[in-house]
Structure formats: C-alpha cells, structure tokens
Design a protein around this motif. Structure first.
Motif, PDB file in Angstrom:
ATOM      1  N   HIS A  60      78.427 -20.269  92.868  1.00  0.00           N
ATOM      2  CA  HIS A  60      78.231 -19.552  91.612  1.00  0.00           C
ATOM      3  C   HIS A  60      76.850 -19.893  91.059  1.00  0.00           C
ATOM      4  O   HIS A  60      76.355 -21.004  91.240  1.00  0.00           O
ATOM      5  N   LEU A  61      76.266 -18.929  90.381  1.00  0.00           N
ATOM      6  CA  LEU A  61      74.955 -19.114  89.767  1.00  0.00           C
ATOM      7  C   LEU A  61      75.042 -18.730  88.304  1.00  0.00           C
ATOM      8  O   LEU A  61      75.458 -17.617  87.970  1.00  0.00           O
ATOM      9  N   LEU A  62      74.653 -19.659  87.441  1.00  0.00           N
ATOM     10  CA  LEU A  62      74.644 -19.404  86.001  1.00  0.00           C
ATOM     11  C   LEU A  62      73.198 -19.224  85.562  1.00  0.00           C
ATOM     12  O   LEU A  62      72.396 -20.155  85.634  1.00  0.00           O
ATOM     13  N   LEU A  63      72.876 -18.006  85.138  1.00  0.00           N
ATOM     14  CA  LEU A  63      71.524 -17.712  84.669  1.00  0.00           C
ATOM     15  C   LEU A  63      71.418 -18.124  83.208  1.00  0.00           C
ATOM     16  O   LEU A  63      72.117 -17.587  82.343  1.00  0.00           O
ATOM     17  N   LEU A  64      70.548 -19.069  82.939  1.00  0.00           N
ATOM     18  CA  LEU A  64      70.430 -19.628  81.596  1.00  0.00           C
ATOM     19  C   LEU A  64      69.382 -18.866  80.799  1.00  0.00           C
ATOM     20  O   LEU A  64      68.287 -18.593  81.279  1.00  0.00           O
ATOM     21  N   ASP A  65      69.725 -18.520  79.583  1.00  0.00           N
ATOM     22  CA  ASP A  65      68.778 -17.891  78.668  1.00  0.00           C
ATOM     23  C   ASP A  65      69.076 -18.400  77.264  1.00  0.00           C
ATOM     24  O   ASP A  65      69.781 -19.398  77.088  1.00  0.00           O
ATOM     25  N   GLU A  66      68.532 -17.709  76.267  1.00  0.00           N
ATOM     26  CA  GLU A  66      68.729 -18.163  74.894  1.00  0.00           C
ATOM     27  C   GLU A  66      70.190 -18.067  74.458  1.00  0.00           C
ATOM     28  O   GLU A  66      70.638 -18.827  73.609  1.00  0.00           O
ATOM     29  N   LYS A  67      70.941 -17.124  75.046  1.00  0.00           N
ATOM     30  CA  LYS A  67      72.340 -16.952  74.676  1.00  0.00           C
ATOM     31  C   LYS A  67      73.274 -17.787  75.540  1.00  0.00           C
ATOM     32  O   LYS A  67      74.400 -18.058  75.147  1.00  0.00           O
ATOM     33  N   THR A  68      72.832 -18.148  76.729  1.00  0.00           N
ATOM     34  CA  THR A  68      73.658 -18.935  77.645  1.00  0.00           C
ATOM     35  C   THR A  68      73.028 -20.311  77.813  1.00  0.00           C
ATOM     36  O   THR A  68      71.970 -20.449  78.418  1.00  0.00           O
ATOM     37  N   THR A  69      73.658 -21.320  77.266  1.00  0.00           N
ATOM     38  CA  THR A  69      73.114 -22.671  77.323  1.00  0.00           C
ATOM     39  C   THR A  69      73.763 -23.447  78.461  1.00  0.00           C
ATOM     40  O   THR A  69      74.766 -23.037  79.043  1.00  0.00           O
ATOM     41  N   PHE A  70      73.176 -24.587  78.749  1.00  0.00           N
ATOM     42  CA  PHE A  70      73.687 -25.454  79.810  1.00  0.00           C
ATOM     43  C   PHE A  70      75.081 -25.946  79.423  1.00  0.00           C
ATOM     44  O   PHE A  70      75.314 -26.370  78.296  1.00  0.00           O
ATOM     45  N   ASN A  71      76.030 -25.883  80.364  1.00  0.00           N
ATOM     46  CA  ASN A  71      77.387 -26.332  80.060  1.00  0.00           C
ATOM     47  C   ASN A  71      77.918 -27.216  81.174  1.00  0.00           C
ATOM     48  O   ASN A  71      77.295 -27.366  82.225  1.00  0.00           O
ATOM     49  N   GLN A  72      79.081 -27.767  80.955  1.00  0.00           N
ATOM     50  CA  GLN A  72      79.626 -28.778  81.853  1.00  0.00           C
ATOM     51  C   GLN A  72      80.137 -28.210  83.169  1.00  0.00           C
ATOM     52  O   GLN A  72      80.478 -28.974  84.078  1.00  0.00           O
ATOM     53  N   SER A  73      80.199 -26.890  83.312  1.00  0.00           N
ATOM     54  CA  SER A  73      80.638 -26.308  84.584  1.00  0.00           C
ATOM     55  C   SER A  73      79.562 -26.391  85.664  1.00  0.00           C
ATOM     56  O   SER A  73      79.862 -26.283  86.850  1.00  0.00           O
ATOM     57  N   ILE A  74      78.309 -26.597  85.273  1.00  0.00           N
ATOM     58  CA  ILE A  74      77.201 -26.645  86.231  1.00  0.00           C
ATOM     59  C   ILE A  74      77.236 -27.972  86.983  1.00  0.00           C
ATOM     60  O   ILE A  74      77.369 -29.040  86.384  1.00  0.00           O
ATOM     61  N   VAL A 134      66.917 -31.962  80.857  1.00  0.00           N
ATOM     62  CA  VAL A 134      67.476 -32.989  79.967  1.00  0.00           C
ATOM     63  C   VAL A 134      68.991 -32.840  79.870  1.00  0.00           C
ATOM     64  O   VAL A 134      69.744 -33.821  79.972  1.00  0.00           O
ATOM     65  N   PHE A 135      69.463 -31.610  79.686  1.00  0.00           N
ATOM     66  CA  PHE A 135      70.908 -31.382  79.593  1.00  0.00           C
ATOM     67  C   PHE A 135      71.613 -31.708  80.913  1.00  0.00           C
ATOM     68  O   PHE A 135      72.748 -32.202  80.907  1.00  0.00           O
ATOM     69  N   ALA A 136      70.963 -31.424  82.037  1.00  0.00           N
ATOM     70  CA  ALA A 136      71.583 -31.730  83.331  1.00  0.00           C
ATOM     71  C   ALA A 136      71.742 -33.236  83.522  1.00  0.00           C
ATOM     72  O   ALA A 136      72.762 -33.702  84.037  1.00  0.00           O
ATOM     73  N   ILE A 137      70.738 -33.999  83.100  1.00  0.00           N
ATOM     74  CA  ILE A 137      70.810 -35.452  83.267  1.00  0.00           C
ATOM     75  C   ILE A 137      71.891 -36.052  82.380  1.00  0.00           C
ATOM     76  O   ILE A 137      72.671 -36.901  82.819  1.00  0.00           O
ATOM     77  N   VAL A 138      71.960 -35.607  81.129  1.00  0.00           N
ATOM     78  CA  VAL A 138      72.934 -36.199  80.211  1.00  0.00           C
ATOM     79  C   VAL A 138      74.362 -35.847  80.616  1.00  0.00           C
ATOM     80  O   VAL A 138      75.312 -36.548  80.246  1.00  0.00           O
ATOM     81  N   GLN A 139      74.530 -34.777  81.420  1.00  0.00           N
ATOM     82  CA  GLN A 139      75.866 -34.389  81.880  1.00  0.00           C
ATOM     83  C   GLN A 139      76.117 -34.798  83.333  1.00  0.00           C
ATOM     84  O   GLN A 139      77.042 -34.291  83.968  1.00  0.00           O
ATOM     85  N   HIS A 140      75.270 -35.691  83.863  1.00  0.00           N
ATOM     86  CA  HIS A 140      75.491 -36.334  85.165  1.00  0.00           C
ATOM     87  C   HIS A 140      75.492 -35.341  86.333  1.00  0.00           C
ATOM     88  O   HIS A 140      76.224 -35.521  87.313  1.00  0.00           O
ATOM     89  N   CYS A 141      74.678 -34.309  86.263  1.00  0.00           N
ATOM     90  CA  CYS A 141      74.603 -33.316  87.343  1.00  0.00           C
ATOM     91  C   CYS A 141      73.582 -33.743  88.397  1.00  0.00           C
ATOM     92  O   CYS A 141      72.733 -34.607  88.163  1.00  0.00           O
TER      93      CYS A 141
END
Length: 323
Positions: A123-137, A160-167
C-alpha cells in the motif's frame, strides 16, 4: 362562326374532358390500397439505397469483443493512464502488510515506488496537507543527498513523524534493489543514518525502531505557544502531536496542573513570541523552561534527549548558557 373558331372551341372542349378524366383516375387510385410483398419492398429499397454488406470473420468479431472489453475496463478504472506494462507479480507473501510513504522523492523515483507497490502487493499513502503521517505507515522512503551511498536524507516533517513512530526510514535505493531482485531485501543496510541539518550519522531512525519505547519520561509536561512558525515550519498542533507521540504529557490549557510527584515543565515557543520580560523571568524562577521547538525536533530525530542549554528561548539575552 367561322370554321377556325369552331375547331378551336372543339379542341378546348376535348382538352377539358381529358383533364377531368385524369383527375378521376387519380382519385380512384387514391381510394384503392396497394399491397406489396416483402420481396418487392426489399427490391424497392435496394433500388434507392446502396447496401454495403460487411463480411465479418471470426477474427474480426473477436477483435471487436476485445475492444469492447478494454473499453469497459477503462470505464471501471475511471480511464486511468496505464503506467506500467509487462509487470510480473511477485509470489512472495509478506508476514505483515507494508504501507509506504515517501519524502523528498522526484517524479521518476515516485514512479518506481508505485511499481514496487504493484509488484509486491503493498500500500502507498500519498501524504499532503490533508493527509498526515499516521501509525499505519511501516516504511518511509526518502531521498539520499549524496550519490556515494551516504544514507543521509533531507530532513522533513514526514521524516520526523516516521522516527517518532518507530518506522523504517529507508533510502530510495532499497526500492531499486527490491525491483532488481524481484524480492523484498533486508531493510537494515538501507536505513537512514543522518540528515542534512543536525548530523550525518546519528542513527536516530534505527535507535527509535529498535527501542519501540517513548523518548520522553512521564514526568515531562509540555506546552506549545506562539503565533510564529516553528522549526521546519511545524505548527502548534503538529508540535503537540510530536510531544504526545514522544511520550510527554501535552498540556493544551494555559496552566500546568499540580502533581504529587516531581515534574519538569517545558514551554516550546520562539524568541519572537516572547514579549513580556517580567512574566518571562517570573516563570523561569518557578522552574518553567522556555525552549525553542528545535530542541524537541532534534531530540526526536536523533532519538535521544538533546542538551537544553543551547535551545533556551532568550529574547532578552539574559540567560547564562555556559552550563
């Protein structure tokens, strides 16, 4: 009456009778119904129009059916542009679903990421202003600054969000290697080790991924204030999310609560937003620490507590930084 006039009158009379007889014949024909057979109708139409008979072979009918099928598929997929052809799907079954996100990639690199998603059923989550980084990634694919396999990426909000969520925070080269081998290769040798702002080799992503533990102690209370944009253009709400994900207690009110245990209170604010000098010093005397937002972001990126001395917010230049 002369003979000439007599002949002329007779001719007019005969002509009048002839016209009347023609009209009566027409009227009699109009009252009668004329019945034609199917063969006569077909012959009449054939004489009026040229009928071109199309000789359709079995092959032409098959091509026509295939063409109609392709059109129906295009309608179902909303006529999306076909990007890839001759893709061989991998038969590898993943223990867990890989959910990708990207940071700092160009269009050509994103095309390869989408190809990876199709082949390995991810799956690919395209991040933009409306879609933020989430724990499913699970994996963040980033650029790599130098070409000599530096494992140094451009520091962005998503990193930064990826690191804080251990991805996994991986170089784009991991995608290329998987496509070349048609298999999911080990991620560790492609894990980002540094960034273009703080350090080129701090290993923060790996430290966060392996620990799976919150960065901040439970007695750390954090408040976010100010109207200015923070470090890396973070907003107040985004910094609040980072503080909460890092393990601290995020305070949205204007007052820190009383506790029976010892605590440390941090107010993240930029120098330009501190305007009341007397209030500023009274809060410092009570133990409140005014810090710039860069302190929190660096602590998360390197996944270790950064020294607060160099990040003290001091718009009036009255704090001793020699500690």
């Amino acid at each position: 009456m002369t003979e000439y006039q007599h002949d002329r009158r007779m001719k007019k009379h005969m002509k009048r009778q002839k016209n009347n007889s023609d009209i009566s014949q027409i009227e009699s024909c109009g009252n009668d119904l004329i019945e034609l057979t199917k063969e006569q109708v077909k012959a009449a139409l054939t004489s009026l129009f040229i009928i071109q008979k199309q000789n359709r072979t079995v092959g032409s009918r098959k091509r026509r059916r295939d063409k109609n099928l392709d059109r129906s598929l295009e309608t179902q997929t909303k006529k999306q542009k076909q990007i890839y052809s001759n893709i061989i799907l991998s038969d590898i079954t993943q223990a867990e679903t890989i959910v990708l996100a990207a940071s700092g990639l160009n269009k050509k690199q994103m095309k390869q990421v989408k190809k990876f998603v199709l082949i390995f059923n991810c799956h690919l989550l395209l991040l933009d202003e409306k879609t933020t980084f989430n724990q499913s990634i699970t994996h963040l694919i980033t650029d790599e600054i130098d070409t000599n396999d530096s494992l140094v990426c451009t520091l962005t909000k998503n990193v930064v969000f990826a690191i804080v969520q251990h991805c996994f925070v991986l170089s784009y080269r991991w995608i290329i290697e998987c496509l070349q081998q048609n298999s999911i290769v080990n991620e560790e040798q492609y894990e980002i080790e540094g960034d273009n702002i703080f350090s080129t080799k701090h290993n923060g992503p790996r430290r966060s991924r392996l620990s799976k533990r919150p960065l901040m102690p439970l007695n750390h209370f954090m408040m976010i204030k100010g109207d200015s944009r923070h470090f890396l253009d973070f907003t107040n709400s985004e910094l609040g999310d980072l503080a909460w994900l890092a393990g601290s207690i995020y305070i949205e009110q204007n007052r820190f609560p009383n506790t029976v245990f010892s605590r440390q209170c941090f107010l993240l604010i930029e120098d330009a937003d501190v305007r009341n000098k007397n209030m500023f010093h009274r809060c410092i005397d009570k133990g409140l620490k005014f810090l710039r937002s860069e302190w929190l972001i660096r602590s998360i990126v390197e996944y270790r507590m950064a020294n607060i001395v160099q990040y003290h917010c001091d718009p009036f230049d009255t704090i001793d930084r020699s500690e």
